[in-house]
Design a protein around this motif. Structure first.
Motif, PDB file in Angstrom:
ATOM      1  N   ARG A 113      34.694  28.603  46.810  1.00  0.00           N
ATOM      2  CA  ARG A 113      35.860  29.117  47.531  1.00  0.00           C
ATOM      3  C   ARG A 113      35.379  29.681  48.863  1.00  0.00           C
ATOM      4  O   ARG A 113      34.194  29.682  49.167  1.00  0.00           O
ATOM      5  N   PHE A 114      36.279  30.183  49.683  1.00  0.00           N
ATOM      6  CA  PHE A 114      35.899  30.707  50.980  1.00  0.00           C
ATOM      7  C   PHE A 114      35.929  32.233  50.986  1.00  0.00           C
ATOM      8  O   PHE A 114      36.660  32.852  50.227  1.00  0.00           O
ATOM      9  N   GLU A 115      35.098  32.797  51.861  1.00  0.00           N
ATOM     10  CA  GLU A 115      35.045  34.254  51.998  1.00  0.00           C
ATOM     11  C   GLU A 115      36.332  34.763  52.635  1.00  0.00           C
ATOM     12  O   GLU A 115      37.001  34.047  53.364  1.00  0.00           O
ATOM     13  N   ARG A 116      36.639  36.006  52.334  1.00  0.00           N
ATOM     14  CA  ARG A 116      37.799  36.663  52.950  1.00  0.00           C
ATOM     15  C   ARG A 116      37.318  37.894  53.699  1.00  0.00           C
ATOM     16  O   ARG A 116      36.401  38.572  53.256  1.00  0.00           O
ATOM     17  N   GLU A 117      37.982  38.159  54.801  1.00  0.00           N
ATOM     18  CA  GLU A 117      37.658  39.360  55.563  1.00  0.00           C
ATOM     19  C   GLU A 117      38.398  40.536  54.960  1.00  0.00           C
ATOM     20  O   GLU A 117      39.523  40.404  54.497  1.00  0.00           O
ATOM     21  N   GLY A 118      37.760  41.673  54.960  1.00  0.00           N
ATOM     22  CA  GLY A 118      38.395  42.877  54.436  1.00  0.00           C
ATOM     23  C   GLY A 118      38.465  42.859  52.924  1.00  0.00           C
ATOM     24  O   GLY A 118      37.863  42.039  52.249  1.00  0.00           O
ATOM     25  N   SER A 119      39.228  43.774  52.397  1.00  0.00           N
ATOM     26  CA  SER A 119      39.357  43.916  50.954  1.00  0.00           C
ATOM     27  C   SER A 119      40.471  43.013  50.446  1.00  0.00           C
ATOM     28  O   SER A 119      41.625  43.179  50.809  1.00  0.00           O
ATOM     29  N   ALA A 120      40.102  42.051  49.610  1.00  0.00           N
ATOM     30  CA  ALA A 120      41.107  41.147  49.052  1.00  0.00           C
ATOM     31  C   ALA A 120      40.762  40.861  47.599  1.00  0.00           C
ATOM     32  O   ALA A 120      39.644  40.468  47.284  1.00  0.00           O
ATOM     33  N   ALA A 121      41.728  41.065  46.735  1.00  0.00           N
ATOM     34  CA  ALA A 121      41.526  40.768  45.317  1.00  0.00           C
ATOM     35  C   ALA A 121      41.437  39.253  45.129  1.00  0.00           C
ATOM     36  O   ALA A 121      41.816  38.478  46.008  1.00  0.00           O
ATOM     37  N   PHE A 122      40.946  38.833  43.985  1.00  0.00           N
ATOM     38  CA  PHE A 122      40.871  37.416  43.686  1.00  0.00           C
ATOM     39  C   PHE A 122      42.269  36.831  43.524  1.00  0.00           C
ATOM     40  O   PHE A 122      43.136  37.427  42.888  1.00  0.00           O
ATOM     41  N   THR A 123      42.470  35.662  44.082  1.00  0.00           N
ATOM     42  CA  THR A 123      43.718  34.932  43.881  1.00  0.00           C
ATOM     43  C   THR A 123      43.623  34.182  42.553  1.00  0.00           C
ATOM     44  O   THR A 123      42.553  34.097  41.951  1.00  0.00           O
ATOM     45  N   LYS A 124      44.735  33.610  42.124  1.00  0.00           N
ATOM     46  CA  LYS A 124      44.708  32.803  40.899  1.00  0.00           C
ATOM     47  C   LYS A 124      43.752  31.618  41.068  1.00  0.00           C
ATOM     48  O   LYS A 124      43.050  31.246  40.137  1.00  0.00           O
ATOM     49  N   GLU A 125      43.720  31.049  42.252  1.00  0.00           N
ATOM     50  CA  GLU A 125      42.834  29.919  42.505  1.00  0.00           C
ATOM     51  C   GLU A 125      41.375  30.348  42.439  1.00  0.00           C
ATOM     52  O   GLU A 125      40.531  29.623  41.911  1.00  0.00           O
ATOM     53  N   ASP A 126      41.067  31.540  42.991  1.00  0.00           N
ATOM     54  CA  ASP A 126      39.707  32.084  42.886  1.00  0.00           C
ATOM     55  C   ASP A 126      39.325  32.264  41.421  1.00  0.00           C
ATOM     56  O   ASP A 126      38.228  31.879  40.992  1.00  0.00           O
ATOM     57  N   LEU A 127      40.232  32.881  40.649  1.00  0.00           N
ATOM     58  CA  LEU A 127      39.958  33.133  39.236  1.00  0.00           C
ATOM     59  C   LEU A 127      39.773  31.829  38.466  1.00  0.00           C
ATOM     60  O   LEU A 127      38.896  31.731  37.603  1.00  0.00           O
ATOM     61  N   ALA A 128      40.563  30.812  38.782  1.00  0.00           N
ATOM     62  CA  ALA A 128      40.416  29.516  38.115  1.00  0.00           C
ATOM     63  C   ALA A 128      39.050  28.910  38.418  1.00  0.00           C
ATOM     64  O   ALA A 128      38.406  28.340  37.526  1.00  0.00           O
ATOM     65  N   ALA A 129      38.575  29.047  39.646  1.00  0.00           N
ATOM     66  CA  ALA A 129      37.246  28.538  40.012  1.00  0.00           C
ATOM     67  C   ALA A 129      36.154  29.308  39.277  1.00  0.00           C
ATOM     68  O   ALA A 129      35.160  28.719  38.829  1.00  0.00           O
ATOM     69  N   ILE A 130      36.321  30.611  39.136  1.00  0.00           N
ATOM     70  CA  ILE A 130      35.346  31.422  38.392  1.00  0.00           C
ATOM     71  C   ILE A 130      35.364  31.018  36.917  1.00  0.00           C
ATOM     72  O   ILE A 130      34.306  30.886  36.290  1.00  0.00           O
ATOM     73  N   CYS A 131      36.554  30.814  36.368  1.00  0.00           N
ATOM     74  CA  CYS A 131      36.671  30.362  34.970  1.00  0.00           C
ATOM     75  C   CYS A 131      35.869  29.081  34.773  1.00  0.00           C
ATOM     76  O   CYS A 131      35.127  28.938  33.788  1.00  0.00           O
TER      77      CYS A 131
ATOM     78  N   GLU B  86      34.532  41.746  23.749  1.00  0.00           N
ATOM     79  CA  GLU B  86      34.186  41.175  22.459  1.00  0.00           C
ATOM     80  C   GLU B  86      35.101  40.026  22.065  1.00  0.00           C
ATOM     81  O   GLU B  86      34.701  39.150  21.303  1.00  0.00           O
ATOM     82  N   GLU B  87      36.331  40.063  22.550  1.00  0.00           N
ATOM     83  CA  GLU B  87      37.276  38.988  22.243  1.00  0.00           C
ATOM     84  C   GLU B  87      38.077  38.646  23.486  1.00  0.00           C
ATOM     85  O   GLU B  87      38.180  39.441  24.417  1.00  0.00           O
ATOM     86  N   ASN B  88      38.623  37.452  23.491  1.00  0.00           N
ATOM     87  CA  ASN B  88      39.428  36.994  24.615  1.00  0.00           C
ATOM     88  C   ASN B  88      40.838  37.561  24.457  1.00  0.00           C
ATOM     89  O   ASN B  88      41.695  36.945  23.859  1.00  0.00           O
ATOM     90  N   ASN B  89      41.046  38.750  24.993  1.00  0.00           N
ATOM     91  CA  ASN B  89      42.315  39.452  24.829  1.00  0.00           C
ATOM     92  C   ASN B  89      42.799  39.941  26.196  1.00  0.00           C
ATOM     93  O   ASN B  89      42.261  40.904  26.744  1.00  0.00           O
ATOM     94  N   PRO B  90      43.825  39.290  26.761  1.00  0.00           N
ATOM     95  CA  PRO B  90      44.337  39.711  28.071  1.00  0.00           C
ATOM     96  C   PRO B  90      44.779  41.171  28.123  1.00  0.00           C
ATOM     97  O   PRO B  90      44.716  41.798  29.180  1.00  0.00           O
ATOM     98  N   ASN B  91      45.212  41.718  26.994  1.00  0.00           N
ATOM     99  CA  ASN B  91      45.634  43.121  26.983  1.00  0.00           C
ATOM    100  C   ASN B  91      44.460  44.077  27.137  1.00  0.00           C
ATOM    101  O   ASN B  91      44.646  45.230  27.525  1.00  0.00           O
ATOM    102  N   ALA B  92      43.247  43.624  26.830  1.00  0.00           N
ATOM    103  CA  ALA B  92      42.058  44.464  26.946  1.00  0.00           C
ATOM    104  C   ALA B  92      41.386  44.338  28.314  1.00  0.00           C
ATOM    105  O   ALA B  92      40.503  45.111  28.645  1.00  0.00           O
ATOM    106  N   ALA B  93      41.809  43.367  29.091  1.00  0.00           N
ATOM    107  CA  ALA B  93      41.199  43.138  30.404  1.00  0.00           C
ATOM    108  C   ALA B  93      41.762  44.116  31.429  1.00  0.00           C
ATOM    109  O   ALA B  93      42.952  44.407  31.419  1.00  0.00           O
ATOM    110  N   PRO B  94      40.924  44.617  32.315  1.00  0.00           N
ATOM    111  CA  PRO B  94      41.411  45.525  33.364  1.00  0.00           C
ATOM    112  C   PRO B  94      42.266  44.765  34.378  1.00  0.00           C
ATOM    113  O   PRO B  94      42.221  43.536  34.449  1.00  0.00           O
ATOM    114  N   SER B  95      43.025  45.494  35.166  1.00  0.00           N
ATOM    115  CA  SER B  95      43.881  44.854  36.170  1.00  0.00           C
ATOM    116  C   SER B  95      43.067  44.294  37.335  1.00  0.00           C
ATOM    117  O   SER B  95      43.573  43.486  38.108  1.00  0.00           O
ATOM    118  N   SER B  96      41.838  44.724  37.468  1.00  0.00           N
ATOM    119  CA  SER B  96      40.893  44.131  38.421  1.00  0.00           C
ATOM    120  C   SER B  96      39.492  44.372  37.879  1.00  0.00           C
ATOM    121  O   SER B  96      39.279  45.240  37.031  1.00  0.00           O
TER     122      SER B  96
END
Length: 91
Positions: free
Chosen positions: A18-36, A67-77
């Motif tokens: 993916r490409f770098e972003r200037e400043g503070s930017a959270a991961f987009t869905k596309e970024d997260l999909a690439a990390i996945c 320990e498990e794949n649980n979206p409710n246990a994942a932090p918001s960032s």
């Protein structure tokens, strides 16, 4: 010198094609999909991408931070230590 959260995010982005972003930017869905993809967590990409929480949970589960794949246990960032672990995995 310790890296900032923004620097870690950008290093991860570059490592997964993916490409770098200037400043503070959270991961987009596309970024997260690439990390996945980089951590070998399969997400359905033929239609709409899954919710960010689901992808974050899958990433953290694959790198051993949850320990498990649980979206409710994942932090918001990702926390800095989680970003460091992700960076190590995708490098």
């Amino acid at each position: 010198m310790a890296q900032t959260v923004d620097e870690l995010r950008n290093e991860i982005r570059v490592a997964v094609g993916r490409f770098e972003r200037e400043g503070s930017a959270a991961f987009t869905k596309e970024d997260l999909a690439a990390i996945c993809d980089a951590v070998e967590y399969e997400v359905e990409t033929s239609g709409r991408l899954p919710p960010k929480a689901e992808m974050r949970a899958g990433i953290l589960w694959k790198i051993g931070a949850l320990e498990e794949n649980n979206p409710n246990a994942a932090p918001s960032s990702f926390r800095k230590n989680e970003l460091e672990a992700i960076e190590t995995t995708v490098q």
